[in-house]
Design an enzyme around this catalytic site. Structure first.
Site, mmCIF file in Angstrom:
data_model
loop_
_atom_site.group_PDB
_atom_site.id
_atom_site.type_symbol
_atom_site.label_atom_id
_atom_site.label_comp_id
_atom_site.label_asym_id
_atom_site.label_seq_id
_atom_site.Cartn_x
_atom_site.Cartn_y
_atom_site.Cartn_z
ATOM 1 N N HIS B 83 45.826 28.665 49.298
ATOM 2 C CA HIS B 83 45.739 28.395 48.134
ATOM 3 C C HIS B 83 45.497 29.344 47.032
ATOM 4 C CE1 HIS B 83 44.137 25.885 44.651
ATOM 5 N NE2 HIS B 83 44.667 24.664 45.426
ATOM 6 N N GLY B 174 34.804 38.528 43.105
ATOM 7 C CA GLY B 174 35.779 38.532 42.241
ATOM 8 C C GLY B 174 35.437 37.711 40.868
#
Lengths: 307, 307
Positions: B83, B174
């Protein structure tokens, strides 16, 4: 532990004196574990209908508190109104909603009846699923002749003695019918015709009393101001006789007379499951689980957290 | 005072290590004013999707707590999965449910974004209704190239700088996309045909991207094992594009090919209003008020009592 939830719709014989109505309703306000959904006083009926949802204990305590208020203010010997009644607190029906079976709800009605009589002195008749005498399953049998007739018969006719208390009724508050039943859905189908005979014929085809669906009560009537007619129904078991099935049967019957369905009405409260079941039918939803409905899942979790 | 309720479906980049998954989910358990509806970890996607409903404050606090756990265990430089994702906490979408407008929900997303960065050091991109740059309304624009590309571009390309924090991303976690959107309904219509071209043609007629309904996303696909085909859809605004309208349009289009609707599926959660609206359409209910639905009224009252 899952919280038990019941619905209760007590009916009081007072629909005119605002102060008395508010004093009665106050017993159901601001109580933990008890929600006052709605209340409606009707002047013609001279009657107050209260919708409650909550846990059994606070509902029962509040009912006794409210009844003590009713006892102070309502004298059945002076009461007049358009709706049949046998007492100041005419009916107390309990309905299982969550975490409680119908059988447990019947037990609850019975123990409540004892406690109610002990605290208020008002004799009790059990009706519907809670009936101890089969004939008393029907509320109309319990209420036959209303307060005016029953106050004598409850004293003199063993067939009409109360189930708890008595012989005889309370001198001012009469008796109370305590029962257990499923949630009732009031569902009306309006027809594009002025001919009330058609509405009556259709009502005949869907209602139990003339051989239709086993859990449908209904009549055909004219809505004269609007120039239309109506099949007015109570679905006493919306799981056995779904809304969609009753509606589509009426639609099919109406075709015989070249008549179509104008619209329908749901009067008062309806359980989510009754609408979801019809949505699932028409939308052809396979394997639908009601706990996929966000609000129902939320309610389930709130119950588990014991709030 | 009415309690504000929001839905939040945070997605974490961990779908394999059971201990990490449970540690993250634990942040959402047993918190007052917060309900964990559901969570699903997918091994192929290597992703954890959590469904929450609750008041804004406990949801935000728990999100920051869960993110601190994710920070300890997830290193995006080592993460692989099917994903698209840009961070250890990939997306945090907020949805207004009750007592809060979309505008207020956008404000909430913005203030949460500040607080989130301050507490976790993870830069934030705002998307959908909360987007500060118009292009970032689309999540796919924010996620373009995923973590591997974005970690450089977020440092070197001003067009891709985070909205909060940065330039650059967190060295191991991130970035996180924080957004605001309406509730999404996953609605599939299964067709009695093996011909996937028909399903694709029908999907074309109903979805926004090819000129159909403005709030429908969809594709046609084959369910090969069952020998049938499916129009698989997301209704991103179920109030504007009702289930019944989308279904009846598909049924109408399918007739052109002599194909009928076998059944439909609702995947995951659906708001009661979406089903009730379709029930009201098919049952032709006039003047229906959702607060006639017992469970919705109960939820409304529970909110008011501040439980």
């Amino acid at each position: 532990m899952t919280t038990q939830l019941i619905e209760c719709v007590p009916n009081f014989s007072e629909g005119r004196r605002k102060d008395v109505i508010e004093a009665i309703v106050d017993s159901f306000r601001g109580k933990r574990g008890l929600y006052l959904l709605d209340y409606r006083a009707d002047e013609d009926h001279n009657r107050l209908v209260i919708s409650l949802v909550g846990e059994p204990a606070p509902i029962q305590e509040s009912l006794i508190e409210a009844t003590k208020t009713a006892l102070k203010h309502i004298d059945m010997n002076l009461h007049h109104g358009g709706h049949p009644r046998i007492g100041a607190v005419d009916v107390i029906p309990f309905t299982p909603l969550k975490g409680i079976t119908m059988k447990e709800c019947v037990d609850l009605a019975h123990s409540f009846g004892e406690c109610y009589f002990k605290n208020t002195g008002i004799p009790v008749y059990f009706y519907e699923d809670a009936a101890k005498m089969p004939a008393r399953k029907k509320l109309e049998v319990v209420r036959k002749g209303q307060y005016e007739v029953l106050k004598d018969e409850a004293k003199n006719n063993p067939d009409r003695y109360p189930d708890i208390g008595g012989p005889g009724l309370h001198p001012t508050a009469g008796g109370t019918a305590v029962g257990t039943r499923k949630l009732l859905v009031a569902f009306n189908v309006n027809l594009k015709t002025e001919d009330v005979e058609i509405a009556k014929k259709i009502a005949n085809t869907v209602r139990a009393s003339s051989g239709g669906f086993c859990h449908v009560k209904g009549i055909g009537l004219a809505l004269e101001e609007r120039g239309i007619t109506q099949v007015s129904m109570n679905l006493v078991d919306y799981e056995a006789n779904s809304l969609y099935r009753v509606l589509e049967t009426i639609r099919m019957e109406a075709k015989r007379w070249g008549v179509s369905v104008l619209e329908t009405e749901i009067y008062g409260m309806i359980p989510a499951k009754a609408l979801i079941d019809s949505a699932a039918y028409y939308l052809q939803i396979a394997d639908f689980d009601p706990s996929q409905v966000l609000e129902l899942r939320l309610l389930e979790l709130m119950g588990k957290n014991g709030e």
